[in-house]
Design a protein around this motif. Structure first.
Motif, PDB file in Angstrom:
ATOM      1  N   ALA A  31      40.220  19.795  42.767  1.00 52.63           N
ATOM      2  CA  ALA A  31      40.450  20.889  43.340  1.00 52.63           C
ATOM      3  C   ALA A  31      40.842  20.921  44.840  1.00 52.63           C
ATOM      4  O   ALA A  31      41.820  21.585  45.265  1.00 52.63           O
ATOM      5  N   ASP A  32      40.441  19.836  45.674  1.00 55.03           N
ATOM      6  CA  ASP A  32      40.836  19.698  47.045  1.00 55.03           C
ATOM      7  C   ASP A  32      42.150  19.019  47.029  1.00 55.03           C
ATOM      8  O   ASP A  32      42.820  19.684  47.954  1.00 55.03           O
ATOM      9  N   PHE A  33      42.441  18.361  46.241  1.00 54.49           N
ATOM     10  CA  PHE A  33      43.793  17.763  46.086  1.00 54.49           C
ATOM     11  C   PHE A  33      44.746  18.707  45.582  1.00 54.49           C
ATOM     12  O   PHE A  33      45.907  18.959  46.331  1.00 54.49           O
ATOM     13  N   ASP A  42      44.994  31.081  45.645  1.00 53.84           N
ATOM     14  CA  ASP A  42      44.452  29.834  44.659  1.00 53.84           C
ATOM     15  C   ASP A  42      43.678  28.979  45.457  1.00 53.84           C
ATOM     16  O   ASP A  42      42.534  28.486  45.232  1.00 53.84           O
ATOM     17  N   LYS A  43      44.050  28.818  46.824  1.00 54.13           N
ATOM     18  CA  LYS A  43      43.170  27.921  47.836  1.00 54.13           C
ATOM     19  C   LYS A  43      41.652  28.530  47.823  1.00 54.13           C
ATOM     20  O   LYS A  43      40.735  27.878  48.033  1.00 54.13           O
ATOM     21  N   GLN A  44      41.748  29.787  48.138  1.00 52.65           N
ATOM     22  CA  GLN A  44      40.545  30.614  48.499  1.00 52.65           C
ATOM     23  C   GLN A  44      39.698  30.270  47.290  1.00 52.65           C
ATOM     24  O   GLN A  44      38.552  30.069  47.179  1.00 52.65           O
ATOM     25  N   ASN A  45      40.310  30.765  45.936  1.00 54.76           N
ATOM     26  CA  ASN A  45      39.453  30.431  44.908  1.00 54.76           C
ATOM     27  C   ASN A  45      38.995  29.239  44.772  1.00 54.76           C
ATOM     28  O   ASN A  45      37.791  29.010  44.146  1.00 54.76           O
ATOM     29  N   ALA A  46      39.801  28.341  45.072  1.00 55.91           N
ATOM     30  CA  ALA A  46      39.190  26.907  44.798  1.00 55.91           C
ATOM     31  C   ALA A  46      38.083  26.687  46.055  1.00 55.91           C
ATOM     32  O   ALA A  46      37.205  25.790  45.499  1.00 55.91           O
ATOM     33  N   ILE A  47      38.322  26.847  46.997  1.00 61.51           N
ATOM     34  CA  ILE A  47      37.383  26.805  48.023  1.00 61.51           C
ATOM     35  C   ILE A  47      35.928  27.552  47.572  1.00 61.51           C
ATOM     36  O   ILE A  47      34.781  26.844  47.489  1.00 61.51           O
TER      37      ILE A  47
END
Length: 75
Positions: A31-33, A42-47
């Motif tokens: 997810a970080d990658f 999408d970045k916020q969701n992954a965080i």
């Protein structure tokens, strides 16, 4: 035929928990990658998901300690 519960077999619980922890850590790394190539939503969701994963790992580590203590008492 009378129903009988299966015996409690905890012999591989610690190994299963360790595998779950490692798989979760790997999912966090992926997810970080992927965040490098994601839009802001999408970045916020992954965080947020990685935060939940981190909390899950903490709980699993406590559970692993309990399983190891149980195993040590019963060896």
């Amino acid at each position: 035929m009378e129903w009988q519960a299966k015996p409690d077999d905890r012999s591989d619980n610690a190994e299963k928990i360790r595998n779950t922890i490692e798989n979760t850590k790997e999912n966090m790394r992926k997810a970080d990658f992927s965040m490098k190539f994601s839009n802001e939503q999408d970045k916020q969701n992954a965080i947020e998901k990685n935060q939940r994963r981190k909390e899950s790992i903490e709980g699993l580590q406590k559970e692993l300690q309990e399983e190891q203590a149980f195993s040590n008492r019963n060896d």
